[in-house]
Design a protein around this motif. Structure first.
Motif, PDB file in Angstrom:
ATOM      1  N   VAL A   1       0.873  -1.174   0.000  1.00  0.00           N
ATOM      2  CA  VAL A   1       0.000   0.000   0.000  1.00  0.00           C
ATOM      3  C   VAL A   1       0.909   1.223   0.000  1.00  0.00           C
ATOM      4  O   VAL A   1       1.707   1.407   0.926  1.00  0.00           O
ATOM      5  N   ALA A   2       0.798   2.054  -1.038  1.00  0.00           N
ATOM      6  CA  ALA A   2       1.660   3.233  -1.156  1.00  0.00           C
ATOM      7  C   ALA A   2       0.816   4.450  -1.476  1.00  0.00           C
ATOM      8  O   ALA A   2      -0.207   4.361  -2.164  1.00  0.00           O
ATOM      9  N   ASP A   3       1.246   5.604  -0.953  1.00  0.00           N
ATOM     10  CA  ASP A   3       0.552   6.854  -1.264  1.00  0.00           C
ATOM     11  C   ASP A   3       1.582   7.908  -1.640  1.00  0.00           C
ATOM     12  O   ASP A   3       2.783   7.729  -1.434  1.00  0.00           O
ATOM     13  N   ASN A   4       1.102   8.997  -2.204  1.00  0.00           N
ATOM     14  CA  ASN A   4       1.979  10.114  -2.570  1.00  0.00           C
ATOM     15  C   ASN A   4       1.763  11.298  -1.628  1.00  0.00           C
ATOM     16  O   ASN A   4       1.885  12.449  -2.028  1.00  0.00           O
ATOM     17  N   GLY A   5       1.448  10.985  -0.373  1.00  0.00           N
ATOM     18  CA  GLY A   5       1.162  12.025   0.607  1.00  0.00           C
ATOM     19  C   GLY A   5       2.408  12.639   1.204  1.00  0.00           C
ATOM     20  O   GLY A   5       3.500  12.606   0.617  1.00  0.00           O
ATOM     21  N   LYS A   6       2.243  13.157   2.422  1.00  0.00           N
ATOM     22  CA  LYS A   6       3.323  13.929   3.050  1.00  0.00           C
ATOM     23  C   LYS A   6       4.454  13.067   3.587  1.00  0.00           C
ATOM     24  O   LYS A   6       5.554  13.571   3.841  1.00  0.00           O
ATOM     25  N   GLY A   7       4.217  11.770   3.780  1.00  0.00           N
ATOM     26  CA  GLY A   7       5.283  10.880   4.211  1.00  0.00           C
ATOM     27  C   GLY A   7       5.679  11.053   5.660  1.00  0.00           C
ATOM     28  O   GLY A   7       5.112  11.863   6.406  1.00  0.00           O
ATOM     29  N   VAL A   8       6.710  10.297   6.043  1.00  0.00           N
ATOM     30  CA  VAL A   8       7.216  10.296   7.419  1.00  0.00           C
ATOM     31  C   VAL A   8       8.747  10.333   7.364  1.00  0.00           C
ATOM     32  O   VAL A   8       9.345   9.630   6.539  1.00  0.00           O
ATOM     33  N   PRO A   9       9.414  11.138   8.198  1.00  0.00           N
ATOM     34  CA  PRO A   9      10.883  11.130   8.209  1.00  0.00           C
ATOM     35  C   PRO A   9      11.431   9.733   8.495  1.00  0.00           C
ATOM     36  O   PRO A   9      10.859   8.973   9.283  1.00  0.00           O
ATOM     37  N   GLN A  10      12.537   9.399   7.850  1.00  0.00           N
ATOM     38  CA  GLN A  10      13.089   8.045   7.962  1.00  0.00           C
ATOM     39  C   GLN A  10      13.417   7.669   9.403  1.00  0.00           C
ATOM     40  O   GLN A  10      13.231   6.515   9.810  1.00  0.00           O
ATOM     41  N   HIS A  11      13.905   8.621  10.201  1.00  0.00           N
ATOM     42  CA  HIS A  11      14.320   8.283  11.564  1.00  0.00           C
ATOM     43  C   HIS A  11      13.137   7.967  12.476  1.00  0.00           C
ATOM     44  O   HIS A  11      13.335   7.494  13.601  1.00  0.00           O
ATOM     45  N   GLU A  12      11.911   8.212  12.002  1.00  0.00           N
ATOM     46  CA  GLU A  12      10.741   7.906  12.819  1.00  0.00           C
ATOM     47  C   GLU A  12      10.055   6.603  12.407  1.00  0.00           C
ATOM     48  O   GLU A  12       9.096   6.177  13.059  1.00  0.00           O
ATOM     49  N   LEU A  13      10.524   5.956  11.342  1.00  0.00           N
ATOM     50  CA  LEU A  13       9.849   4.759  10.841  1.00  0.00           C
ATOM     51  C   LEU A  13       9.866   3.624  11.854  1.00  0.00           C
ATOM     52  O   LEU A  13       8.874   2.912  12.022  1.00  0.00           O
ATOM     53  N   ALA A  14      11.004   3.426  12.534  1.00  0.00           N
ATOM     54  CA  ALA A  14      11.090   2.314  13.486  1.00  0.00           C
ATOM     55  C   ALA A  14      10.077   2.466  14.615  1.00  0.00           C
ATOM     56  O   ALA A  14       9.521   1.481  15.113  1.00  0.00           O
TER      57      ALA A  14
ATOM     58  N   LYS B   1      10.339   1.501  24.052  1.00  0.00           N
ATOM     59  CA  LYS B   1      11.230   1.441  22.898  1.00  0.00           C
ATOM     60  C   LYS B   1      11.018   2.602  21.938  1.00  0.00           C
ATOM     61  O   LYS B   1      11.850   2.842  21.066  1.00  0.00           O
ATOM     62  N   ARG B   2       9.906   3.314  22.060  1.00  0.00           N
ATOM     63  CA  ARG B   2       9.644   4.450  21.163  1.00  0.00           C
ATOM     64  C   ARG B   2      10.548   5.619  21.522  1.00  0.00           C
ATOM     65  O   ARG B   2      10.723   5.960  22.691  1.00  0.00           O
ATOM     66  N   LYS B   3      11.134   6.223  20.502  1.00  0.00           N
ATOM     67  CA  LYS B   3      12.016   7.368  20.707  1.00  0.00           C
ATOM     68  C   LYS B   3      11.287   8.694  20.487  1.00  0.00           C
ATOM     69  O   LYS B   3      11.760   9.738  20.939  1.00  0.00           O
ATOM     70  N   HIS B   4      10.160   8.644  19.782  1.00  0.00           N
ATOM     71  CA  HIS B   4       9.407   9.867  19.492  1.00  0.00           C
ATOM     72  C   HIS B   4       7.945   9.642  19.877  1.00  0.00           C
ATOM     73  O   HIS B   4       7.387   8.561  19.635  1.00  0.00           O
ATOM     74  N   PRO B   5       7.299  10.621  20.472  1.00  0.00           N
ATOM     75  CA  PRO B   5       5.879  10.462  20.842  1.00  0.00           C
ATOM     76  C   PRO B   5       5.008  10.411  19.595  1.00  0.00           C
ATOM     77  O   PRO B   5       5.356  10.942  18.543  1.00  0.00           O
ATOM     78  N   ARG B   6       3.850   9.728  19.717  1.00  0.00           N
ATOM     79  CA  ARG B   6       2.940   9.653  18.575  1.00  0.00           C
ATOM     80  C   ARG B   6       2.357  11.041  18.297  1.00  0.00           C
ATOM     81  O   ARG B   6       2.110  11.825  19.207  1.00  0.00           O
ATOM     82  N   GLN B   7       2.110  11.307  17.019  1.00  0.00           N
ATOM     83  CA  GLN B   7       1.634  12.634  16.620  1.00  0.00           C
ATOM     84  C   GLN B   7       0.115  12.732  16.667  1.00  0.00           C
ATOM     85  O   GLN B   7      -0.449  13.677  17.192  1.00  0.00           O
TER      86      GLN B   7
ATOM     87  N   LEU C   1       8.425  -0.808   6.147  1.00  0.00           N
ATOM     88  CA  LEU C   1       7.990   0.569   5.890  1.00  0.00           C
ATOM     89  C   LEU C   1       9.075   1.323   5.138  1.00  0.00           C
ATOM     90  O   LEU C   1      10.265   1.206   5.447  1.00  0.00           O
ATOM     91  N   THR C   2       8.635   2.114   4.143  1.00  0.00           N
ATOM     92  CA  THR C   2       9.551   2.949   3.359  1.00  0.00           C
ATOM     93  C   THR C   2       8.922   4.322   3.214  1.00  0.00           C
ATOM     94  O   THR C   2       7.780   4.435   2.756  1.00  0.00           O
ATOM     95  N   SER C   3       9.673   5.363   3.604  1.00  0.00           N
ATOM     96  CA  SER C   3       9.119   6.712   3.499  1.00  0.00           C
ATOM     97  C   SER C   3      10.206   7.738   3.769  1.00  0.00           C
ATOM     98  O   SER C   3      11.317   7.402   4.194  1.00  0.00           O
TER      99      SER C   3
END
Length: 417
Positions: A347-360, A370-376, A399-401
């Motif tokens: 499933v792929a979209d052409n939207g705003k995406g997510v920074p690579q360092h937040e994919l994990a 284990k989460r390094k960033h809070p959910r948005q 995940l790729t973005s």
């Protein structure tokens, strides 16, 4: 022998008088030795600190005794001198002297015998090494199996015997401790899952009442429009709450491997078309464009739980819709890889995406350490749920973005075709 040679060389005759070099005299003092010179007639012509009990004249028999290295129990050494024979003696019982007479043929064969003895020793060492090595290998094999079992988290027991007894006892101790911790973790996980399941069950009844009454109020024409609108908001939020409780319960069951799987053979392309039809028939917002691209080889099959896989694939599409409120193009694609014996639902979209360092972080539960960033936004259970459904089917979610470059989620599952 060095002392007698040195004394014979240091003994000099001057005007019928003998004198000993100081270095030779010091050597005699250092070795607690005495010396004398016997001429060709058997008379003692010179002596140095010789014991008083020694005779001053020696017969031919006495000279033969001297050649056997003892004189009145004094160990002696003799050396030829121009005036006769120099005799060096040591204190009684200070030296042990032995005379060996060996056959010449035995001496000539000695190198061969030493070589044979060396080869025999090498063979014995090799045999001993093989024996010790075989015993060591027999002792190591159970230890290796025990350590492999520990690495897999299984219980292990190694019989403590042989040269590695202490190591076997250590493996058994580690196994007992690991098993104890596993049991403790299992009990904790079961308690947590049961608690979540109990809370979900307790919430379901009052939540159903809220949904029922709010729906009745929303559809009641006797109520003013504003109150009907507020009732609709209550219904929508209650439906979100019901969805959250259902997702939380499912994720908990998947996390602790307590969710039963009703597996069957599934055609991936058929399932993908069904999911796309459901979204289009249920009124997909016109801001979103849904494209379907299926693998030419529609015989690709997977073996899994259709309900869970449908939930996972729907969550991936909902994720694209939820995080691109201004609209985007969503593309569904299926593929198969015979070499790796796997199938993919992308499933792929052409939207705003997510920074690579937040994919994990997106694959971790929303409040995991284990989460390094809070959910948005959102409750954050969608992608972790998909990842755990994939893991329950021995697959994975990739995940790729990147920021501004769209978002792609690939659900890779084992193929059974």
């Amino acid at each position: 022998m060095t002392v007698v040679q040195n004394v014979a060389a240091g003994l000099q005759r001057t005007n019928n008088t003998y004198s000993l070099a100081s270095a030779s005299a010091d050597l005699l003092e250092k070795n607690l030795a005495w010396a004398m010179l016997i001429n060709d007639t058997g008379h003692v012509e010179w002596k140095h600190q010789a014991p008083d009990e020694l005779p001053s004249v020696y017969s031919l028999t006495d000279m033969a005794k001297l050649s056997r290295s003892y004189l009145l129990d004094y160990p002696v050494f003799i050396w030829e001198h121009e005036a006769g024979i120099v005799v060096i003696g040591y204190p009684k019982e200070s030296l042990a002297k032995y005379q060996h007479i060996l056959p010449t043929d035995w001496v000539s064969s000695l190198p061969l015998k030493l070589t044979a003895l060396f080869i025999i020793n090498i063979v014995l060492v090799l045999l001993l090494s093989v024996l010790i090595g075989s015993r060591l290998i027999r002792s190591i094999h159970p230890l290796t199996k025990g350590i492999q079992a520990l690495a897999k988290g299984n219980e292990a027991y190694v019989e403590p015997k042989g040269i590695l007894t202490e190591l076997a006892q250590s493996v058994n101790g580690a196994s007992a401790l690991l098993q104890q911790r596993n049991d403790s973790l299992k009990n904790r996980d079961e308690a947590r899952s049961n608690w979540i399941a109990g809370i979900s069950h307790d919430i379901r009844t009052p939540l159903s009442m809220v949904l029922g009454y709010s729906s009745e109020l929303e559809e009641n024409g006797d109520i003013p429009p504003k109150q009907r609108q507020q009732a609709g908001i209550i219904r929508q939020q209650a439906e979100l709450l019901r969805s959250l409780v259902r997702d939380l319960n499912l994720v908990s069951m998947l996390e602790y491997e307590m969710q039963p799987l009703n597996k069957k053979t599934i055609h991936l392309s058929v399932l993908a078309r069904q999911i796309a039809s459901d979204f289009l028939n249920n009124g997909l917002d016109e801001r979103f464009e849904l494209e379907v691209s299926l693998d030419d080889k529609e015989d690709a099959q997977i073996y899994g739980d259709e309900r869970l896989l449908t939930r996972a694939m729907s969550n991936l599409i909902h994720n694209c819709i939820r995080h691109n409120p201004d609209g985007c193009r969503i593309r569904l694609h299926t593929s198969s890889n015979k070499r790796q014996q796997s199938c993919s639902f992308i499933v792929a979209d052409n939207g705003k995406g997510v920074p690579q360092h937040e994919l994990a972080d997106l694959l971790e539960l929303p409040y995991s350490s284990k989460r390094k960033h809070p959910r948005q936004n959102g409750h954050g259970l969608g992608l972790p749920m998909v990842a755990r459904i994939a893991r329950a089917h021995q697959g994975q979610l990739i995940l790729t973005s990147d920021a501004g470059a769209g978002f792609q989620a690939e659900l890779v599952l084992p193929s059974c075709s």
